[in-house]
Design an enzyme around this catalytic site. Sequence first.
Site, PDB file in Angstrom:
ATOM      1  N   ASP A 151      11.786 -26.840 -45.614  1.00  0.00           N
ATOM      2  CA  ASP A 151      12.961 -26.163 -45.060  1.00  0.00           C
ATOM      3  C   ASP A 151      13.710 -27.170 -44.195  1.00  0.00           C
ATOM      4  O   ASP A 151      13.310 -27.450 -43.057  1.00  0.00           O
ATOM      5  CB  ASP A 151      12.516 -24.942 -44.238  1.00  0.00           C
ATOM      6  CG  ASP A 151      13.703 -24.168 -43.677  1.00  0.00           C
ATOM      7  OD1 ASP A 151      14.808 -24.750 -43.588  1.00  0.00           O
ATOM      8  OD2 ASP A 151      13.527 -22.999 -43.305  1.00  0.00           O
TER       9      ASP A 151
ATOM     10  N   LYS B  77      23.494 -24.938 -42.706  1.00  0.00           N
ATOM     11  CA  LYS B  77      24.185 -25.520 -41.543  1.00  0.00           C
ATOM     12  C   LYS B  77      25.166 -26.639 -41.904  1.00  0.00           C
ATOM     13  O   LYS B  77      26.283 -26.366 -42.279  1.00  0.00           O
ATOM     14  CB  LYS B  77      23.160 -25.979 -40.512  1.00  0.00           C
ATOM     15  CG  LYS B  77      22.201 -24.830 -40.128  1.00  0.00           C
ATOM     16  CD  LYS B  77      21.781 -24.860 -38.696  1.00  0.00           C
ATOM     17  CE  LYS B  77      20.644 -23.927 -38.413  1.00  0.00           C
ATOM     18  NZ  LYS B  77      21.018 -22.661 -37.816  1.00  0.00           N
TER      19      LYS B  77
ATOM     20  N   TYR C  45      10.346 -21.322 -38.302  1.00  0.00           N
ATOM     21  CA  TYR C  45      11.250 -20.201 -38.585  1.00  0.00           C
ATOM     22  C   TYR C  45      12.002 -20.515 -39.868  1.00  0.00           C
ATOM     23  O   TYR C  45      12.547 -21.615 -40.019  1.00  0.00           O
ATOM     24  CB  TYR C  45      12.240 -20.024 -37.421  1.00  0.00           C
ATOM     25  CG  TYR C  45      13.250 -18.923 -37.626  1.00  0.00           C
ATOM     26  CD1 TYR C  45      12.885 -17.576 -37.553  1.00  0.00           C
ATOM     27  CD2 TYR C  45      14.592 -19.214 -37.891  1.00  0.00           C
ATOM     28  CE1 TYR C  45      13.816 -16.566 -37.723  1.00  0.00           C
ATOM     29  CE2 TYR C  45      15.538 -18.205 -38.050  1.00  0.00           C
ATOM     30  CZ  TYR C  45      15.147 -16.883 -37.972  1.00  0.00           C
ATOM     31  OH  TYR C  45      16.071 -15.887 -38.145  1.00  0.00           O
TER      32      TYR C  45
HETATM   33  N1  HOZ Z   1      17.079 -21.096 -34.455  1.00  0.00           N
HETATM   34  C1  HOZ Z   1      18.100 -20.289 -35.103  1.00  0.00           C
HETATM   35  C2  HOZ Z   1      18.717 -21.021 -36.210  1.00  0.00           C
HETATM   36  N2  HOZ Z   1      17.860 -21.900 -36.890  1.00  0.00           N
HETATM   37  C3  HOZ Z   1      19.047 -19.784 -34.095  1.00  0.00           C
HETATM   38  C4  HOZ Z   1      20.228 -19.068 -34.628  1.00  0.00           C
HETATM   39  C5  HOZ Z   1      20.150 -17.577 -34.517  1.00  0.00           C
HETATM   40  O1  HOZ Z   1      19.067 -17.008 -34.637  1.00  0.00           O
HETATM   41  O2  HOZ Z   1      21.215 -16.998 -34.322  1.00  0.00           O
END
Ligand code: HOZ
Length: 425
Positions: free
Chosen positions: A239, A267, A144
């Site tokens: 990423d 983050k 993702y």
């Molecule tokens: N896995 C997503 C962040 N890398 C979760 C956060 C989201 O979609 O709110």
Amino acid sequence: MARSLSRKKYNRACRSIVGGVNSPVRAFKAVKTAPLVVKKADKAYLYDVDGNKYIDYLMSWGALITGHKYPAVIRAIKKAADKGTSYGLSSEPECELAELIKKAFPSIELLRLVNSGTEAVMSAIRLARGYTGRNKIIKFEGCYHGHSDGLLVKAGSGVATLSIPDTAGVPASIAAETLIAPYNNIEAVKRLAEKFGKDTACIIVEPIAANMGVVLPDKNFLRGLREIADQIGVVLIFDEVITGFRVALGGAQEIYNIKPDLTILGKIIGGGLPIGAFGGKRKIMQFLAPMGPVYQAGTLSGNPLAASAGIAVLKYLIKSNPYPELDKKTCKLVSGLGSVFEAAAIDVQINQIGSMFTIFFSCNPVSDYTSAKLSDTLKYADFFRRMLNSGVLLPPSQFETGFLSIAHTSQNVRKTIEAVKTFAK
Ligand code: HOZ
């Protein structure tokens, strides 16, 4: 545990916010329970509006490596806010943050700060296309990279959680530019490279996948990607929004000793405030405006509050090197949980690296999206709900990652293992 106020507040939110949430995974659909509405947080704990206290293994999806309300971060934000919250012009904190990032990531010669991981990826892809003059991108199933159009094809995280096969609103012509390979399958990438190499701008990968749950790269996977990218002259993008400053100061690229051409960060570098960054080789980055022809911009980019919070965290990480301790704590948790599940004859696979872990309810090792999808998601949902009722917050989806922070204590770990024992019974 009563959560009637959370329910009430969520129902109220549903009347004005789409689905009651500002990001789909927060709706807890995959774990079939009403979502938490958070009142406050401190160190390793979250408190909901009903007054329930949870050991938090979500840590704002990995952003909070120093735990909630880390004093140096709060001080830095307050001090920055006293000087104004946004200028839309250059300021000192953004430069200091950029220098700290460069020190930790030798592959980054120049970078740009933006407001989220999604924005960073979207900009890096445009840059790779502008630099190479090609359009196609290669990405991996279950990875993702935020929610920009071309990156949602076979994506992990919320897209996997909600089982959305092809997102409405993404033009087929854009999706067609995204080529997909299974994670850890270098032969599949070779085949794509042979067929589409001349049309491909970049290969983008999570060097440690964390959005289909934690999936580690096979020994030669990342090295193979580096070799293929060099052979066909495409930009290799790591990423590291989740892994940057999380698995090591210099992220996964430090651990596996592979230098990508561009790196995406987010983050942790904002200490819990909205931020993203992309950076890498000077010869590529200087294609970006105002040095070059690829346009990218943002009023809030390099925001002084987010940059100051990030500086406070990175300075702490550089000074204290908490990684061995974080790893030790997480190993203790993971081995404790492993023993409990084994004793109860419950099939699980626990993937872990440093302070990141995922418990897959599966009897098969999880090494890619196909094997991740074999997990019993109903069992995970049941597990999640029972743990929540015992005061332990895990990721609200099988296809996400759990995180520890420096604020988590041995007592938290013990309490979590005890809660799993009760579940296992
Ligand atoms: N896995 C997503 C962040 N890398 C979760 C956060 C989201 O979609 O709110």
